[in-house]
Structures are given as structure tokens and as C-alpha cells.
Design an enzyme around this catalytic site. Structure first.
Site, PDB file in Angstrom:
ATOM      1  N   SER A 119       0.833  -1.201   0.000  1.00 13.52           N
ATOM      2  CA  SER A 119       0.000   0.000   0.000  1.00 13.52           C
ATOM      3  C   SER A 119       0.873   1.259   0.000  1.00 13.52           C
ATOM      4  O   SER A 119       1.646   1.425  -0.950  1.00 13.52           O
ATOM      5  CB  SER A 119      -0.961  -0.051   1.187  1.00 13.52           C
ATOM      6  N   ASP A 151      -8.862  -6.601  -3.892  1.00 10.13           N
ATOM      7  CA  ASP A 151      -8.558  -5.405  -3.089  1.00 10.13           C
ATOM      8  C   ASP A 151      -9.742  -4.449  -3.143  1.00 10.13           C
ATOM      9  O   ASP A 151     -10.118  -3.960  -4.213  1.00 10.13           O
ATOM     10  CB  ASP A 151      -7.293  -4.710  -3.631  1.00 10.13           C
ATOM     11  N   HIS A 208      -7.583  -5.944   0.816  1.00  4.72           N
ATOM     12  CA  HIS A 208      -6.399  -5.100   0.947  1.00  4.72           C
ATOM     13  C   HIS A 208      -5.496  -5.492   2.120  1.00  4.72           C
ATOM     14  O   HIS A 208      -4.306  -5.739   1.932  1.00  4.72           O
ATOM     15  CB  HIS A 208      -6.851  -3.632   1.114  1.00  4.72           C
TER      16      HIS A 208
HETATM   17  N1  LIG Z   1      -6.304   1.696   7.790  1.00  7.32           N
HETATM   18  C1  LIG Z   1      -6.047   3.035   7.232  1.00  7.32           C
HETATM   19  C2  LIG Z   1      -6.630   3.148   5.847  1.00  7.32           C
HETATM   20  C3  LIG Z   1      -5.740   2.502   4.865  1.00  7.32           C
HETATM   21  O1  LIG Z   1      -4.751   1.898   5.237  1.00  7.32           O
HETATM   22  C4  LIG Z   1      -6.063   2.662   3.438  1.00  7.32           C
HETATM   23  C5  LIG Z   1      -7.355   3.031   3.060  1.00  7.32           C
HETATM   24  C6  LIG Z   1      -7.627   3.192   1.700  1.00  7.32           C
HETATM   25  C7  LIG Z   1      -6.622   3.024   0.756  1.00  7.32           C
HETATM   26  C8  LIG Z   1      -5.336   2.653   1.147  1.00  7.32           C
HETATM   27  C9  LIG Z   1      -5.074   2.467   2.506  1.00  7.32           C
HETATM   28  N2  LIG Z   1      -3.809   2.125   2.946  1.00  7.32           N
HETATM   29  C10 LIG Z   1      -2.688   2.348   2.292  1.00  7.32           C
HETATM   30  O2  LIG Z   1      -1.584   2.227   2.903  1.00  7.32           O
HETATM   31  C11 LIG Z   1      -6.656   4.118   8.077  1.00  7.32           C
HETATM   32  O3  LIG Z   1      -7.445   3.799   8.936  1.00  7.32           O
HETATM   33  O4  LIG Z   1      -6.309   5.274   7.845  1.00  7.32           O
END
Ligand SMILES: N[C@@H](CC(=O)c1ccccc1NC=O)C(=O)O
Length: 301
Positions: free
Chosen positions: A125, A248, A280
Site C-alpha cells: 500500500s 482489493d 487489501h
Molecule cells: N487503515 C487506514 C486506511 C488505509 O490503510 C487505506 C485506506 C484506503 C486506501 C489505502 C489504505 N492504505 C494504504 O496504505 C486508516 O485507517 O487510515
């Protein structure tokens, strides 16, 4: 043979296992040596450095996300595995995540006496986003520094030059595996406006997150393929894999499609692997993906 932590083998080879090492004063400025055996390096075994995701802010994501994969790869293939934690937003903003990763990479090489030996980066990510930024970290950081006034700089220009010198001297990366990455935040926010909740915590402005990614940057260095040049640690880059799970639910495969096209246009050794590795936040725990990475390490995939 099971050795106690950090015990020397009879031939003097050091094995380090399950050891967290600080690379700065902040509690998050740590890297974890899941397993490092000097013999593996001598036998041309691989050394992976893992960069976690979590949208630059989620404290639930740490280097321990890589636990399953680290165990699998160590057992299946002579793989040393290290994971990096970095400071999180909103406490810090871009480019501090990137500066922490660069600092950690230098410390890892110095701590493990791994100088002049290659590393493999695996990122999930925004960890994959950091890998893309690392390919041209000098330009990415300079772009952000231009947006900040002197008092806002996260480190002095002299300290930054010292870091660049160390990275050039110590860090060599020959392969990179990018999982479920965010590679163009401008494009992503167009599809998912609600993601501004974490993007705005990690970047000071739209100009910041636009210039922070080669795919959206206005710099001729990035939008003219003939001007693209890899940062020093990647002079021996032999393999980049763009991996995306068809399940994802958070990051669309269009992000991987876009970076794949971008890297191909710049004649980089990139391949993509799209398959179902789960949702994801299950991808980095996927045994199927761990096996695929094992096959990639063996260069039979
Ligand atoms: N768990 C994260 C959200 C997250 O990790 C995320 C959400 C949408 C698209 C990508 C993500 N993460 C990328 O590192 C949060 O709560 O901010």
C-alpha cells in the site's frame, strides 16, 4: 539447527533474530531484524526489507504485518528479512516518512555490515508508494522542500546532503516488489474523495501530494520519459514487480495499471502479477502471495 538469538555459529557467522533496532529518537524510528544470517548473504541468499502500509497514519500497521511472509520465506528460501517502522501522520508529514525510510536503510546496512550487497524492497500500500518515491527520492524531496519555508524544513539542508551521501555509499537495491500500492494520489482522490481524510493528514497541500508522486508530478524530470533517471541505490535494479489483488476493496487496480505503464515507458524491468490475494489488508498475510514471492526470488516466475 536452532540457535539462540544473536548467537554465533562455530565458524563465527552471526545470526540475528527478532531484534528491534532504533535508527532515531522517536519510538517509531525502529527496524526489526526478523532474521539475518551472514551465511545466507555469502551463499547469494536474498535480503528483503519490508515497508508497511496504513495510509501513512494507521498505528495498527507496523513491520510486524510482514510476520507471516517473513516466516514463510525464511523457511522456504534462504531469505533474510528486515522490516522498517517509520513516523506516522498527522504527527509528521511528507517527506518525513521517506526520510525515515532512507535513514533506516542506511542504519540497516551499517548494523548488518551489508555494505555493497543488494537489498530487495517489498512494500504494501503506501509502503509500495514509498518504493516508487525511493526510485527518485532526491527529486521528490527537493520538490517538497521548495514548498516549505526554512523554518518548516523537517531537517537542515546540510543534514539532508549528509543523508544523500550515506544512502549513495551504503544502500544498493536490486529488486522491488510493490503490493497494492497508491502511485497517483491525485487520480485516487478523483475516484475516492473520502480518502482526503488520510491524504490531508500526510501532505500539507494539493501541490505537495501532486509533486510527491512521479505519475502526477509537473516536473519535466518525471513527465518526460527521456529525462527520467533512477536514484543512485537503484543503479543495479534488475526487477520490479507490480502486484495487485483482484479482491482489493480499497485500492483500485487502475493504480497498478498506471504505474506499470509509467515504468514501462521508462524502460524499467517491470512485470505485473494480478491475482486474488484477498482483501487489501489480507494481502501481506497471504501464504499464496508468500509462495509467489518465493518463486520470484528463485527467478522461476
Ligand atoms: N487503515 C487506514 C486506511 C488505509 O490503510 C487505506 C485506506 C484506503 C486506501 C489505502 C489504505 N492504505 C494504504 O496504505 C486508516 O485507517 O487510515
Amino acid at each position: 539447527m536452532s540457535l539462540k538469538e544473536n548467537e554465533c555459529l562455530s565458524n563465527g557467522t552471526t545470526i540475528r533474530e527478532n531484534e528491534s533496532v532504533s535508527y532515531g529518537e522517536d519510538p517509531l524510528q525502529k527496524f526489526k531484524i526478523f532474521y539475518y544470517n551472514e551465511e545466507y548473504v555469502k551463499d547469494h541468499g536474498d535480503t528483503i526489507v519490508y515497508l508497511h502500509g496504513g495510509a501513512w497514519r494507521d498505528p495498527r500497521n507496523t513491520f510486524d504485518d510482514f510476520d507471516v511472509m517473513a516466516k514463510y520465506l525464511r523457511e522456504q528460501w534462504y531469505t533474510n528479512v528486515i522490516g522498517i517502522n517509520y513516523r506516522l501522520s498527522p504527527t509528521v508529514k511528507h517527506p518525513v516518512h521517506l526520510l525515515d525510510v532512507l535513514t533506516a536503510l542506511v542504519h540497516i546496512v551499517k548494523t548488518l555490515n551489508h555494505k555493497s550487497k543488494p537489498l530487495i524492497l517489498v512494500g504494501h500500500s503506501v509502503g509500495a508508494s514509498l518504493i516508487l518515491q525511493l526510485l527518485n527520492y532526491i527529486q521528490i524531496i527537493e520538490s517538497e522542500f521548495e514548498l516549505l519555508n526554512e523554518s518548516e524544513l523537517p531537517i537542515s539542508k546540510e543534514a539532508l546532503q549528509d543523508l544523500y551521501k550515506d544512502v549513495k555509499e551504503y544502500v544498493q537495491i536490486d529488486r522491488a516488489y510493490c503490493l497494492e500500492g497508491i502511485y497517483d494520489t491525485v487520480q485516487l482522490l478523483g475516484q475516492y474523495p473520502s480518502y482526503s481524510s488520510f491524504v490531508d493528514e500526510a501532505f500539507i497541500s494539493k501541490a505537495s501530494y501532486t509533486e510527491a508522486f512521479p505519475l502526477s508530478s509537473t516536473s519535466p524530470k518525471f513527465n518526460d520519459p527521456s529525462k527520467f533517471e533512477l536514484a543512485p541505490p537503484f543503479s543495479g535494479l534488475s526487477d520490479i514487480r507490480i502486484i495487485h489483488s483482484t479482491s482489493d476493496e480499497l485500492v483500485p487496480v487502475s493504480q497498478s495499471d498506471a504505474v506499470l505503464e509509467y515504468l514501462k515507458q521508462r524502460n524499467l524491468p517491470v512485470k505485473h502479477f494480478y491475482s486474488d490475494f484477498g482483501i487489501h489488508d489480507d494481502v501481506y498475510k497471504s501464504e499464496k502471495l508468500a509462495h509467489w514471492i518465493y518463486l520470484m526470488l528463485k527467478a522461476i516466475m
